[in-house]
Design a protein around this motif. Structure first.
Motif, PDB file in Angstrom:
ATOM      1  N   CYS A  48       0.793  -1.290   0.027  1.00  0.00           N
ATOM      2  CA  CYS A  48       0.028  -0.026  -0.143  1.00  0.00           C
ATOM      3  C   CYS A  48       0.885   1.379   0.075  1.00  0.00           C
ATOM      4  N   ASP A  52       2.421   3.258  -8.057  1.00  0.00           N
ATOM      5  CA  ASP A  52       1.684   2.608  -8.959  1.00  0.00           C
ATOM      6  C   ASP A  52       2.678   1.681  -9.665  1.00  0.00           C
ATOM      7  N   ARG A  55       4.147  -1.167  -7.845  1.00  0.00           N
ATOM      8  CA  ARG A  55       3.330  -2.067  -7.810  1.00  0.00           C
ATOM      9  C   ARG A  55       3.073  -2.892  -8.937  1.00  0.00           C
ATOM     10  N   ARG A  56       3.021  -2.286 -10.136  1.00  0.00           N
ATOM     11  CA  ARG A  56       3.031  -2.926 -11.330  1.00  0.00           C
ATOM     12  C   ARG A  56       4.452  -3.978 -11.491  1.00  0.00           C
ATOM     13  N   LEU A  59       3.997  -6.908  -9.067  1.00  0.00           N
ATOM     14  CA  LEU A  59       2.915  -7.971  -9.346  1.00  0.00           C
ATOM     15  C   LEU A  59       3.565  -8.771 -10.813  1.00  0.00           C
ATOM     16  N   TRP A 153      -4.046  -6.499  -1.263  1.00  0.00           N
ATOM     17  CA  TRP A 153      -4.523  -5.051  -1.718  1.00  0.00           C
ATOM     18  C   TRP A 153      -5.150  -4.864  -3.183  1.00  0.00           C
ATOM     19  N   SER A 154      -4.630  -5.727  -4.110  1.00  0.00           N
ATOM     20  CA  SER A 154      -4.865  -5.593  -5.385  1.00  0.00           C
ATOM     21  C   SER A 154      -6.534  -5.948  -5.532  1.00  0.00           C
ATOM     22  N   LYS A 157      -8.887  -3.554  -3.919  1.00  0.00           N
ATOM     23  CA  LYS A 157      -8.768  -2.253  -4.662  1.00  0.00           C
ATOM     24  C   LYS A 157      -9.476  -2.499  -6.019  1.00  0.00           C
ATOM     25  N   GLN A 160      -8.172  -2.262 -12.376  1.00  0.00           N
ATOM     26  CA  GLN A 160      -6.962  -2.724 -13.094  1.00  0.00           C
ATOM     27  C   GLN A 160      -6.026  -3.646 -12.209  1.00  0.00           C
ATOM     28  N   TRP A 161      -6.135  -3.440 -10.677  1.00  0.00           N
ATOM     29  CA  TRP A 161      -5.137  -4.274  -9.796  1.00  0.00           C
ATOM     30  C   TRP A 161      -5.877  -5.548  -9.398  1.00  0.00           C
ATOM     31  N   ARG A 162      -7.034  -5.751  -9.649  1.00  0.00           N
ATOM     32  CA  ARG A 162      -7.756  -6.930  -9.540  1.00  0.00           C
ATOM     33  C   ARG A 162      -7.459  -7.896 -10.785  1.00  0.00           C
TER      34      ARG A 162
END
Length: 175
Positions: A48, A52, A55-56, A59, A153-154, A157, A160-162
């Motif tokens: 968190c 961004d 994060r990408r 992931l 978190w994804s 949220k 796009q995160w899911r």
């Protein structure tokens, strides 16, 4: 071969518990992958707090790991303790069926006593007392806790995160 299960939760939009299972033969390589993502001076990845683009990047790396994710969805519960307990009961039952060797839960001091009591009872009930070890650890004590943290978190949220973690998810179970 056995497995270790890494667990974190989110209360962002109701209670979700995320369990990331890794076969023990992959633990060293997975820790190395996650460890390379931790910046110098950073003790651990806390999703968190990342930007961004970072994060990408994280992931994308996590999607290549041989990890199986189960999300225990307790959003129907209004009470967080009851939601957590329901998730942990489901987790212990699944861990017993899979003959997992270890559960590693992200440390939340406020839940420690309650978790220990519940886990002790549930492990006894499924015949795994003394056979399935569990630990509550800070994220910096085992970098693999970053995996369920990022997925939780994804998923919570959404958008796009899911979508970025959807293919990592083996199952979403309502508890």
């Amino acid at each position: 071969m056995g497995s270790h299960i890494y667990v974190d939760e989110t209360k962002e939009r109701g209670f979700l518990l995320v369990a990331a299972t890794l076969d023990t033969s992959y633990l060293t390589a997975a820790r190395a992958t996650v460890g390379r993502l931790v910046f110098r001076g950073q003790r651990s990845i806390h999703f968190c707090k990342e930007r961004d683009e970072r994060r990408r990047q994280i992931l994308r790396a996590f999607r290549d790991l041989p990890v199986e994710i189960v999300i225990y969805d307790a959003t129907a519960y209004r009470n967080v303790k009851r939601a957590r307990d329901a998730c942990l009961r489901g987790l212990v039952s699944d861990a017993a069926k899979a003959a997992a060797e270890r559960l590693v839960l992200d440390l939340d001091e406020s839940c420690l006593g309650s978790d220990r009591s519940l886990l002790g009872r549930e492990l006894g009930a499924v015949g795994m007392a003394g056979r399935l070890r569990y630990d509550h650890l800070d994220a910096h004590a085992d970098h693999l806790l970053a995996i369920p943290d990022a997925v939780a978190w994804s998923w919570a949220k959404g958008g796009q995160w899911r979508a970025m973690v959807r293919r990592m998810i083996g199952e979403v179970r309502n508890v």
